[in-house]
Design a protein around this motif. Sequence first.
Motif, PDB file in Angstrom:
ATOM      1  N   ALA A   5       0.834  -1.208   0.000  1.00  0.00           N
ATOM      2  CA  ALA A   5       0.000   0.000   0.000  1.00  0.00           C
ATOM      3  C   ALA A   5       0.866   1.254   0.000  1.00  0.00           C
ATOM      4  O   ALA A   5       0.526   2.246  -0.663  1.00  0.00           O
ATOM      5  CB  ALA A   5      -0.930  -0.008   1.206  1.00  0.00           C
ATOM      6  N   ASN A   6       1.986   1.227   0.710  1.00  0.00           N
ATOM      7  CA  ASN A   6       2.889   2.380   0.702  1.00  0.00           C
ATOM      8  C   ASN A   6       3.518   2.595  -0.675  1.00  0.00           C
ATOM      9  O   ASN A   6       3.680   3.738  -1.118  1.00  0.00           O
ATOM     10  CB  ASN A   6       3.981   2.203   1.751  1.00  0.00           C
ATOM     11  N   VAL A   7       3.872   1.517  -1.355  1.00  0.00           N
ATOM     12  CA  VAL A   7       4.444   1.633  -2.712  1.00  0.00           C
ATOM     13  C   VAL A   7       3.398   2.197  -3.668  1.00  0.00           C
ATOM     14  O   VAL A   7       3.692   3.090  -4.481  1.00  0.00           O
ATOM     15  CB  VAL A   7       4.975   0.265  -3.183  1.00  0.00           C
ATOM     16  N   ILE A   8       2.178   1.696  -3.578  1.00  0.00           N
ATOM     17  CA  ILE A   8       1.110   2.182  -4.462  1.00  0.00           C
ATOM     18  C   ILE A   8       0.821   3.654  -4.179  1.00  0.00           C
ATOM     19  O   ILE A   8       0.606   4.443  -5.106  1.00  0.00           O
ATOM     20  CB  ILE A   8      -0.154   1.315  -4.301  1.00  0.00           C
ATOM     21  N   LEU A   9       0.828   4.036  -2.905  1.00  0.00           N
ATOM     22  CA  LEU A   9       0.599   5.436  -2.551  1.00  0.00           C
ATOM     23  C   LEU A   9       1.699   6.334  -3.096  1.00  0.00           C
ATOM     24  O   LEU A   9       1.429   7.434  -3.604  1.00  0.00           O
ATOM     25  CB  LEU A   9       0.487   5.582  -1.034  1.00  0.00           C
ATOM     26  N   THR A  10       2.938   5.866  -3.051  1.00  0.00           N
ATOM     27  CA  THR A  10       4.059   6.639  -3.597  1.00  0.00           C
ATOM     28  C   THR A  10       3.915   6.807  -5.107  1.00  0.00           C
ATOM     29  O   THR A  10       4.126   7.903  -5.640  1.00  0.00           O
ATOM     30  CB  THR A  10       5.389   5.950  -3.256  1.00  0.00           C
ATOM     31  N   VAL A  68      -5.638   3.653 -11.624  1.00  0.00           N
ATOM     32  CA  VAL A  68      -5.394   2.281 -11.173  1.00  0.00           C
ATOM     33  C   VAL A  68      -4.877   2.276  -9.734  1.00  0.00           C
ATOM     34  O   VAL A  68      -5.297   1.438  -8.921  1.00  0.00           O
ATOM     35  CB  VAL A  68      -4.408   1.573 -12.133  1.00  0.00           C
ATOM     36  N   CYS A  69      -3.999   3.222  -9.395  1.00  0.00           N
ATOM     37  CA  CYS A  69      -3.503   3.305  -8.020  1.00  0.00           C
ATOM     38  C   CYS A  69      -4.621   3.662  -7.048  1.00  0.00           C
ATOM     39  O   CYS A  69      -4.669   3.141  -5.929  1.00  0.00           O
ATOM     40  CB  CYS A  69      -2.388   4.338  -7.926  1.00  0.00           C
ATOM     41  N   THR A  70      -5.528   4.517  -7.466  1.00  0.00           N
ATOM     42  CA  THR A  70      -6.658   4.878  -6.620  1.00  0.00           C
ATOM     43  C   THR A  70      -7.546   3.671  -6.358  1.00  0.00           C
ATOM     44  O   THR A  70      -7.980   3.434  -5.228  1.00  0.00           O
ATOM     45  CB  THR A  70      -7.475   6.013  -7.264  1.00  0.00           C
ATOM     46  N   LEU A  71      -7.824   2.886  -7.400  1.00  0.00           N
ATOM     47  CA  LEU A  71      -8.634   1.683  -7.223  1.00  0.00           C
ATOM     48  C   LEU A  71      -7.930   0.670  -6.318  1.00  0.00           C
ATOM     49  O   LEU A  71      -8.560   0.032  -5.471  1.00  0.00           O
ATOM     50  CB  LEU A  71      -8.953   1.058  -8.574  1.00  0.00           C
ATOM     51  N   PHE A  76      -7.377  -2.073  -0.976  1.00  0.00           N
ATOM     52  CA  PHE A  76      -6.598  -2.407   0.212  1.00  0.00           C
ATOM     53  C   PHE A  76      -7.153  -1.714   1.451  1.00  0.00           C
ATOM     54  O   PHE A  76      -7.036  -2.227   2.560  1.00  0.00           O
ATOM     55  CB  PHE A  76      -5.132  -2.044   0.031  1.00  0.00           C
ATOM     56  N   GLY A  77      -7.747  -0.565   1.287  1.00  0.00           N
ATOM     57  CA  GLY A  77      -8.318   0.140   2.425  1.00  0.00           C
ATOM     58  C   GLY A  77      -9.568  -0.521   2.954  1.00  0.00           C
ATOM     59  O   GLY A  77      -9.881  -0.433   4.137  1.00  0.00           O
ATOM     60  N   ASN A  78     -10.323  -1.198   2.098  1.00  0.00           N
ATOM     61  CA  ASN A  78     -11.557  -1.856   2.514  1.00  0.00           C
ATOM     62  C   ASN A  78     -11.362  -3.323   2.835  1.00  0.00           C
ATOM     63  O   ASN A  78     -12.304  -3.983   3.254  1.00  0.00           O
ATOM     64  CB  ASN A  78     -12.634  -1.717   1.441  1.00  0.00           C
ATOM     65  N   ALA A  79     -10.188  -3.856   2.616  1.00  0.00           N
ATOM     66  CA  ALA A  79      -9.938  -5.269   2.900  1.00  0.00           C
ATOM     67  C   ALA A  79      -9.923  -5.492   4.408  1.00  0.00           C
ATOM     68  O   ALA A  79      -9.284  -4.756   5.147  1.00  0.00           O
ATOM     69  CB  ALA A  79      -8.611  -5.697   2.288  1.00  0.00           C
ATOM     70  N   ARG A  80     -10.664  -6.485   4.855  1.00  0.00           N
ATOM     71  CA  ARG A  80     -10.732  -6.824   6.276  1.00  0.00           C
ATOM     72  C   ARG A  80     -10.291  -8.267   6.453  1.00  0.00           C
ATOM     73  O   ARG A  80     -10.460  -9.077   5.552  1.00  0.00           O
ATOM     74  CB  ARG A  80     -12.156  -6.682   6.799  1.00  0.00           C
TER      75      ARG A  80
END
Length: 134
Positions: A5-10, A68-71, A76-80
């Motif tokens: 998630a950090n790589v995708i955010l970068t 694509v990064c936003t999706l 990943f933000g909604n994954a539980r």
Amino acid sequence: MSMLANVILTVQILAALGMIGLILVQHGKGADMGAAFGSGSSGSLFGASGSANFLSRTTAILAAVFFVCTLALAYFGNARPASSGSVLESPAVAAPAAPDAGSAAAIPGGVAPGAAAVPVPAATGSGTAPIPAK
């Protein structure tokens, strides 16, 4: 998964900054009028057609990467975790205990033990008070 998630955010931040820079560098539609009368960029770095094709294609690619990064970040933000279950299955939180009768006299406007309670007018369902008659 946090590292991914950090790589995708970068990548998303770099794509956003790249799009901002490319959009600010591009010419508007009115800039092509001057090129028709001799003040154009026919001998520029990008050739006779100007930089419109290169910059617009690069902007479109960066926009697709940003999307694509936003999706991916939303996924990943909604994954539980699978073991968490439903929110409705979790135990209920207990409400705080009611104060004892002796503490009501200490509250301003409270009713002391053995005293008569003052009736409180009932609230209307709409949340507004009735209009007084003249």
